[in-house]
Design a protein around this motif. Structure first.
Motif, short mmCIF file in Angstrom:
data_model
loop_
_atom_site.label_atom_id
_atom_site.label_comp_id
_atom_site.label_asym_id
_atom_site.label_seq_id
_atom_site.Cartn_x
_atom_site.Cartn_y
_atom_site.Cartn_z
N MET A 38 0.84 -1.20 0.00
CA MET A 38 0.00 0.00 0.00
C MET A 38 0.88 1.24 0.00
O MET A 38 1.90 1.30 0.69
N GLY A 39 0.50 2.25 -0.82
CA GLY A 39 1.28 3.47 -0.92
C GLY A 39 1.13 4.36 0.31
O GLY A 39 0.32 4.11 1.19
N LYS A 40 1.91 5.41 0.34
CA LYS A 40 1.81 6.40 1.41
C LYS A 40 0.57 7.26 1.18
O LYS A 40 0.07 7.36 0.06
N LYS A 41 0.10 7.88 2.25
CA LYS A 41 -1.08 8.74 2.11
C LYS A 41 -0.99 9.89 3.09
O LYS A 41 -0.35 9.81 4.14
N ILE A 42 -1.68 10.96 2.73
CA ILE A 42 -1.82 12.14 3.58
C ILE A 42 -3.21 12.71 3.32
O ILE A 42 -3.70 12.66 2.19
N MET A 43 -3.86 13.22 4.37
CA MET A 43 -5.21 13.74 4.20
C MET A 43 -5.28 15.18 4.66
O MET A 43 -4.87 15.51 5.78
N LEU A 44 -5.80 16.06 3.80
CA LEU A 44 -6.03 17.45 4.15
C LEU A 44 -7.50 17.63 4.52
O LEU A 44 -8.40 17.32 3.72
N GLN A 45 -7.72 18.07 5.75
CA GLN A 45 -9.06 18.39 6.20
C GLN A 45 -9.12 19.88 6.55
O GLN A 45 -8.08 20.50 6.77
N GLY A 46 -10.31 20.44 6.61
CA GLY A 46 -10.45 21.88 6.81
C GLY A 46 -11.17 22.24 8.08
O GLY A 46 -11.88 21.41 8.67
N THR A 47 -11.02 23.48 8.48
CA THR A 47 -11.81 24.02 9.58
C THR A 47 -13.22 24.37 9.11
O THR A 47 -14.11 24.56 9.93
N ALA A 48 -13.39 24.46 7.79
CA ALA A 48 -14.69 24.82 7.21
C ALA A 48 -14.65 24.52 5.72
O ALA A 48 -13.61 24.11 5.19
N SER A 49 -15.77 24.73 5.05
CA SER A 49 -15.78 24.65 3.59
C SER A 49 -15.06 25.85 3.00
O SER A 49 -14.97 26.91 3.61
N ASN A 50 -14.54 25.68 1.79
CA ASN A 50 -13.95 26.77 1.02
C ASN A 50 -12.72 27.39 1.69
O ASN A 50 -12.47 28.58 1.55
N VAL A 51 -11.95 26.56 2.41
CA VAL A 51 -10.69 27.06 2.99
C VAL A 51 -9.52 26.84 2.04
O VAL A 51 -8.40 27.26 2.33
#
Length: 504
Positions: free
Chosen positions: A1-14
Motif C-alpha cells: 500500500m502506498g503512502k497517504k496524507i489527508m487534508l481536512q479543513g476548519t470549514a468549507s472553502n478554505v
C-alpha cells in the motif's frame, strides 16, 4: 500500500482542493506516481470519465495535476443536491438512487465498507494518495457514521493536516476550536496545520504562529499566501460568482440559476484578454452583453421557472431581438426550446412545460441518464455568429436526462464522431437560421481554443473590431503551467520535507 496524507479543513472553502492539487503536482515533480482521493463530494459540478462514469470535478483537476487520467475511484461518492433535503447518490460513477438526507445518513455504514476496498485498490496502484476531506473536520453532529473526514482517515489509516483560512478572519480560533472538538484519537491523527490565503506581512505573523503551536501542540507546516493562480474551484461556494471583471471588448453574462451545474465550462473565457464575464445572480438584471449563456442545470424546469419569474426570460428575448448571441448548454439548451415534456415525472408533477421558444426544439425527459465523453466537428453551412467554424474540432462530455428533437428548419451544431473513444456518426446540438441562438449538450465545448477564439473573433467582426489571436493556444497547456506555478508556491511556503516525514 502506498503512502497517504489527508487534508481536512476548519470549514468549507478554505482551499483544501487547491492545496491537494498543489501537493499532487509537487509529488509528481519529485518522481512519484500520485493520485487524489475524496471519499464524498457534494457538488453539482461533475465530469464524465472515458468509461462513461460520473465524478466530481475537483478530483478531475487534481488528477490533471498528478498527470493521470481521472478515475471514478478518486471520488467514489458524489452527492448532487436536488432540493427538499434530497440528493442523487452516485457511487463509483453510477447513479444508485435518490435519497433523503436522513436515509443517506443511515446508509453510510454500508458505504464505509465499500470505501475501504476502493481506497485500498487506489493506494495499491500509486506511491502516494493525497486525500481531501469535506467541509469541517469537527462536524460533531455528524461524527457518527462519518465517511468524509476523520472517519475516512481512520478507514485509510491516514495522517491528517488541518487547513485554516486566514482570509475570512478568526483563523486561530477556528484551528484551535477544531482541535478542541476532535476526540483524543482524532487529535492523534493530526500531524500539522496549514494556514491558507495569507495577505499580510509574514514577519508580523510569526509570533502568532508560535502561540498557536503552543496551544494546539502540533506544528504549523506553512503559511500559504493568497494567489490568483487560475485553477478550478471545487463547488459553488466560490468567489468567482461575486468577481466583477473589467468591461472588455466582448462581454459575457451567465445566468446563475439556483441549480446551475458545471460552471467550469466557462473558465476558458478568463484566459482571453478581450473577454469579461459577469454572473447574473438573484435579483439582478441582464445588461447589454454580447453573449448570454444559460448554463447546465440539475433541475431544468425549476431553473426555467426561476428565469421566467425573475423577468430574465423577457430580457433574453429582447437581447435576441437586438441580435445578441444566446447560448444554452445542457439544461440551458433544453430551456431554449419550445417544449419540455416530462411523461415519467423525472423533474416533477407537470408533464409538459413551455420553453423560452428561441429554438424550434422539443425535449423529453427520460428515466435513464446519459453520461458520455464525445469528440465532434462543427457542421458546415452555419451563419451569423457561427460562420467560419465548419470542421473545427470540439470535445466535451454529456450529463443529461433528456432527449432533444429538432425541426427541419433548425440546423445541427456538430457531428459526433467519437463516443467513449469509439467511432460513431450522429448529429447533436441546434442553431437557428440566423446563427444567434445555439444549444448543445456538450459540457466543455469552449475548451478548444480554435473553436472559441474563432467564435469570439466573429463577434469582434460584427462589432467592427479587429480580430485577435489568443495568447493561450492550448487550455490544457495553460492549466499545466498553472499547476507548476502552484507547486512552486507550495515549495516556497510549506515544509515539504516535513510532509514527506509525516507520510512515512
Amino acid at each position: 500500500m502506498g503512502k497517504k496524507i489527508m487534508l481536512q479543513g476548519t470549514a468549507s472553502n478554505v482551499g483544501k482542493s487547491i492545496l491537494v492539487a498543489g501537493l499532487c503536482r509537487v509529488f509528481k515533480q519529485d518522481g512519484h506516481n500520485v493520485a487524489p482521493f475524496k471519499s464524498q463530494n457534494m457538488a453539482l459540478n461533475s465530469f464524465i470519465t472515458k468509461e462513461g462514469l460520473e465524478m466530481g470535478r475537483a478530483q478531475v483537476f487534481q488528477a490533471e495535476a498528478c498527470g493521470i487520467e481521472p478515475n471514478a475511484n478518486m471520488n467514489p461518492i458524489l452527492l448532487k443536491p436536488s432540493g427538499n433535503h434530497r440528493c442523487q447518490v452516485i457511487v463509483n460513477g453510477k447513479v444508485r438512487e435518490d435519497m433523503a438526507s436522513s436515509d443517506y445518513h443511515k446508509y453510510k455504514p454500508q458505504l464505509a465498507k465499500e470505501l475501504k476496498g476502493i481506497f485500498k485498490e487506489l493506494s495499491d496502484n500509486h506511491d502516494i494518495v493525497v486525500m481531501e476531506g469535506a467541509g469541517s473536520s469537527a462536524e460533531i453532529n455528524l461524527r457518527e457514521h462519518d465517511i468524509a473526514n476523520m472517519g475516512m482517515a481512520e478507514i485509510a489509516d491516514a495522517p491528517v493536516i488541518i487547513v485554516g483560512d486566514i482570509d475570512r478572519g478568526g483563523v486561530f480560533a477556528s484551528i484551535a476550536g477544531t482541535m478542541l472538538l476532535l476526540s483524543e484519537e482524532e487529535r492523534k491523527r493530526v500531524k500539522g496545520v496549514i494556514i491558507n490565503k495569507f495577505r499580510g506581512k509574514k514577519e508580523l505573523f510569526s509570533e502568532g504562529v508560535r502561540m498557536l503551536e503552543d496551544i494546539i501542540k502540533v506544528p504549523v507546516l506553512g503559511v500559504v499566501p493568497y494567489s490568483d493562480i487560475k485553477i478550478e474551484d471545487e463547488d459553488s461556494v466560490t468567489t468567482r460568482f461575486k468577481k466583477q471583471m473589467n468591461k472588455n471588448d466582448i462581454h459575457i453574462e451567465i445566468i446563475r440559476t439556483p441549480h446551475m451545474s458545471n460552471f467550469t465550462d466557462f473558465n476558458i473565457f478568463e484566459t482571453q484578454e478581450d473577454v469579461s464575464i459577469r454572473y447574473v445572480d438573484y435579483g439582478e438584471a441582464l445588461g447589454n452583453p454580447d453573449i448570454v449563456i444559460i448554463p447546465g442545470s440539475k433541475s431544468t424546469i425549476d431553473d426555467l421557472k426561476y428565469i421566467r419569474e425573475n423577468g430574465l426570460e423577457d430580457q433574453i428575448k429582447e437581447l435576441h431581438k437586438k441580435g445578441k448571441l444566446i447560448f444554452g448548454i445542457c439544461g440551458g439548451y433544453q430551456m431554449l426550446g419550445k417544449k419540455l415534456k416530462d411523461p415519467y415525472h423525472v423533474e416533477g408533477e407537470v408533464e409538459e412545460f413551455d420553453g423560452i421558444g428561441l429554438l424550434d426544439t422539443e425535449t423529453t425527459f427520460e428515466m435513464e441518464k446519459t453520461t458520455t465523453q464525445v469528440e465532434a466537428t462543427i457542421c458546415d453551412n452555419l451563419d451569423g455568429y457561427m460562420k467560419n467554424l465548419e470542421g473545427k474540432k470540439v470535445v466535451g462530455y454529456e450529463i443529461h436526462m433528456g432527449i432533444t428533437s429538432i425541426s427541419k428548419d433548425t440546423k445541427n451544431l456538430n457531428t459526433i464522431n467519437k463516443k467513449l473513444e469509439k467511432p460513431v456518426n450522429y448529429l447533436e446540438g441546434s442553431v437557428n437560421q440566423k446563427g444567434n441562438v445555439v444549444g448543445t449538450y456538450l459540457h466543455g465545448i469552449f475548451d478548444e481554443i480554435d473553436f472559441t477564439r474563432t467564435l469570439l473573433n466573429n463577434i469582434r467582426e460584427i462589432k467592427g473590431l479587429e480580430k485577435i489571436n489568443s495568447d493561450v493556444t492550448s487550455f490544457d497547456e495553460f492549466k499545466q503551467n498553472e499547476y507548476n506555478k502552484l507547486a512552486d508556491l507550495l515549495r516556497e511556503h510549506l515544509d515539504i520535507e516535513k510532509i514527506y516525514e509525516i507520510m512515512s
